[in-house]
Design a protein around this motif. Structure first.
Motif, PDB file in Angstrom:
ATOM      1  N   LYS A   1      33.465  29.479  38.719  1.00 29.62           N
ATOM      2  CA  LYS A   1      34.029  30.783  37.913  1.00 29.62           C
ATOM      3  C   LYS A   1      35.724  30.382  37.367  1.00 29.62           C
ATOM      4  O   LYS A   1      36.004  30.933  36.212  1.00 29.62           O
ATOM      5  CB  LYS A   1      34.282  31.772  38.920  1.00 29.62           C
ATOM      6  CG  LYS A   1      34.941  33.251  38.463  1.00 29.62           C
ATOM      7  CD  LYS A   1      35.068  34.258  39.713  1.00 29.62           C
ATOM      8  CE  LYS A   1      35.856  35.569  39.071  1.00 29.62           C
ATOM      9  NZ  LYS A   1      35.851  36.572  40.238  1.00 29.62           N
TER      10      LYS A   1
ATOM     11  N   GLU B   1      30.431  35.863  40.765  1.00 31.53           N
ATOM     12  CA  GLU B   1      31.260  36.943  41.274  1.00 31.53           C
ATOM     13  C   GLU B   1      32.300  36.470  42.426  1.00 31.53           C
ATOM     14  O   GLU B   1      33.186  37.508  42.962  1.00 31.53           O
ATOM     15  CB  GLU B   1      30.562  37.995  41.650  1.00 31.53           C
ATOM     16  CG  GLU B   1      29.583  37.723  42.905  1.00 31.53           C
ATOM     17  CD  GLU B   1      28.451  38.823  42.939  1.00 31.53           C
ATOM     18  OE1 GLU B   1      27.940  38.699  44.070  1.00 31.53           O
ATOM     19  OE2 GLU B   1      28.310  39.739  42.110  1.00 31.53           O
ATOM     20  N   HIS B   2      32.178  35.372  42.975  1.00 30.32           N
ATOM     21  CA  HIS B   2      33.174  34.758  44.084  1.00 30.32           C
ATOM     22  C   HIS B   2      34.175  33.817  43.669  1.00 30.32           C
ATOM     23  O   HIS B   2      33.949  33.304  42.522  1.00 30.32           O
ATOM     24  CB  HIS B   2      32.115  34.399  45.124  1.00 30.32           C
ATOM     25  CG  HIS B   2      31.154  35.251  45.516  1.00 30.32           C
ATOM     26  ND1 HIS B   2      31.692  36.388  46.392  1.00 30.32           N
ATOM     27  CD2 HIS B   2      29.690  35.225  45.877  1.00 30.32           C
ATOM     28  CE1 HIS B   2      30.472  36.978  46.648  1.00 30.32           C
ATOM     29  NE2 HIS B   2      29.482  36.340  46.319  1.00 30.32           N
ATOM     30  N   ASP B   3      35.115  33.465  44.196  1.00 30.60           N
ATOM     31  CA  ASP B   3      36.127  32.574  43.981  1.00 30.60           C
ATOM     32  C   ASP B   3      35.528  31.163  43.915  1.00 30.60           C
ATOM     33  O   ASP B   3      35.442  30.563  45.175  1.00 30.60           O
ATOM     34  CB  ASP B   3      37.248  32.844  44.727  1.00 30.60           C
ATOM     35  CG  ASP B   3      38.077  34.029  44.336  1.00 30.60           C
ATOM     36  OD1 ASP B   3      37.902  34.198  43.302  1.00 30.60           O
ATOM     37  OD2 ASP B   3      38.837  34.315  45.272  1.00 30.60           O
TER      38      ASP B   3
ATOM     39  N   LYS C   1      28.946  34.400  30.478  1.00 30.57           N
ATOM     40  CA  LYS C   1      28.837  34.362  31.826  1.00 30.57           C
ATOM     41  C   LYS C   1      28.136  35.879  32.107  1.00 30.57           C
ATOM     42  O   LYS C   1      27.203  36.019  32.983  1.00 30.57           O
ATOM     43  CB  LYS C   1      30.078  34.749  32.755  1.00 30.57           C
ATOM     44  CG  LYS C   1      30.865  33.166  32.858  1.00 30.57           C
ATOM     45  CD  LYS C   1      32.203  33.618  33.458  1.00 30.57           C
ATOM     46  CE  LYS C   1      33.092  32.236  33.809  1.00 30.57           C
ATOM     47  NZ  LYS C   1      34.074  32.361  34.234  1.00 30.57           N
TER      48      LYS C   1
ATOM     49  N   GLN D   1      24.653  36.126  34.352  1.00 30.17           N
ATOM     50  CA  GLN D   1      24.909  36.977  35.716  1.00 30.17           C
ATOM     51  C   GLN D   1      24.259  38.198  35.672  1.00 30.17           C
ATOM     52  O   GLN D   1      23.685  38.592  36.651  1.00 30.17           O
ATOM     53  CB  GLN D   1      26.312  37.158  35.969  1.00 30.17           C
ATOM     54  CG  GLN D   1      27.123  37.951  35.401  1.00 30.17           C
ATOM     55  CD  GLN D   1      28.671  37.791  35.903  1.00 30.17           C
ATOM     56  OE1 GLN D   1      28.911  37.033  36.806  1.00 30.17           O
ATOM     57  NE2 GLN D   1      29.391  38.916  35.457  1.00 30.17           N
ATOM     58  N   SER D   2      23.910  38.907  34.679  1.00 30.31           N
ATOM     59  CA  SER D   2      23.061  39.999  34.495  1.00 30.31           C
ATOM     60  C   SER D   2      21.665  39.731  34.583  1.00 30.31           C
ATOM     61  O   SER D   2      20.865  40.758  34.812  1.00 30.31           O
ATOM     62  CB  SER D   2      23.625  40.912  33.053  1.00 30.31           C
ATOM     63  OG  SER D   2      22.875  40.308  32.109  1.00 30.31           O
TER      64      SER D   2
ATOM     65  N   ARG E   1      24.800  35.258  39.059  1.00 30.94           N
ATOM     66  CA  ARG E   1      25.667  36.456  39.496  1.00 30.94           C
ATOM     67  C   ARG E   1      26.659  35.875  40.631  1.00 30.94           C
ATOM     68  O   ARG E   1      27.623  36.263  40.771  1.00 30.94           O
ATOM     69  CB  ARG E   1      24.907  37.418  39.858  1.00 30.94           C
ATOM     70  CG  ARG E   1      25.805  38.866  40.274  1.00 30.94           C
ATOM     71  CD  ARG E   1      24.884  40.129  40.357  1.00 30.94           C
ATOM     72  NE  ARG E   1      23.767  40.258  39.623  1.00 30.94           N
ATOM     73  CZ  ARG E   1      22.521  40.202  39.679  1.00 30.94           C
ATOM     74  NH1 ARG E   1      21.994  40.005  40.985  1.00 30.94           N
ATOM     75  NH2 ARG E   1      21.894  40.473  38.511  1.00 30.94           N
ATOM     76  N   LYS E   2      25.900  35.409  41.709  1.00 32.55           N
ATOM     77  CA  LYS E   2      26.572  35.008  42.929  1.00 32.55           C
ATOM     78  C   LYS E   2      27.736  33.875  42.743  1.00 32.55           C
ATOM     79  O   LYS E   2      28.490  34.034  43.325  1.00 32.55           O
ATOM     80  CB  LYS E   2      25.631  34.491  43.849  1.00 32.55           C
ATOM     81  CG  LYS E   2      24.861  35.408  44.622  1.00 32.55           C
ATOM     82  CD  LYS E   2      23.728  34.928  45.375  1.00 32.55           C
ATOM     83  CE  LYS E   2      22.528  35.923  45.686  1.00 32.55           C
ATOM     84  NZ  LYS E   2      21.396  35.605  46.332  1.00 32.55           N
TER      85      LYS E   2
END
Length: 174
Positions: free
Chosen positions: A38, A32-34, A17, A21-22, A28-29
């Motif tokens: 993720k 980073e959210h539930d 991840k 995401q980097s 990334r979006k």
């Protein structure tokens, strides 16, 4: 040691991840959210084929663009746009520029139009203008006319304008 699986075409691409995401705002979006992606550690990808997605992930890890057949390259270009990997999209665009020919120009026109790539589109349009008599006889041109009216009408307008300019030039010489 990976913490996410990308599920595509019944196959799995394992990744980290952090890397995804980097280097991709979309990933990334997503992480980073539930979200279910993720929480469960897997992402089902339904709009990118396995080979282009694998090439995208490889690029995110290495920064190197994999050499691919034309259709896979087109799909990688679209995936790079979707996942907002601008450097990869630019690299694919440059490769597509060098791939413009009678068999590829219509696909490149549609692709550049869909992804708002003005440089790629201008080159494809110029190729069509210079080779219209042979391009208009291809099945790809027929398909473009049927399915992409805006592209076809823009090209035809330019062909007529270009033909008129050539005709005017020939009259002025006489």
């Amino acid at each position: 040691m990976t913490d996410v699986e990308l599920l595509v075409d019944g196959r799995i691409i394992r990744a980290h991840k952090f890397i995804l995401q980097s280097r991709s705002p979309v990933f990334r979006k997503m992480f980073e959210h539930d979200t279910t992606e993720k929480e469960c550690g897997s992402v089902e990808v339904t709009d990118v084929a396995f080979i282009p997605l694998q090439a995208l992930v490889q690029y995110l890890y290495t920064g190197e663009v994999q050499k691919l057949p034309f259709e896979d390259l087109c799909d990688l270009y679209a995936a790079a746009d979707k996942y907002e990997v601008c450097a990869l999209q630019q690299a694919c665009s440059e490769t597509l520029l060098s791939s413009i020919n009678r068999e590829t120009v219509c696909r490149i026109l549609v692709l550049s139009d869909l992804h708002n790539d003005t440089v790629l589109r201008e080159h494809a349009v110029m190729y069509v203008l210079c080779n219209f008599p042979t391009i208009r006889e291809t099945a790809d041109w027929e398909s473009t006319v049927r399915m992409h009216h805006n592209i076809a009408s823009d090209i035809l307008e330019k062909v007529f304008r270009f033909s008129g300019e050539l005709f005017s030039l020939s009259l002025n010489r006489d």
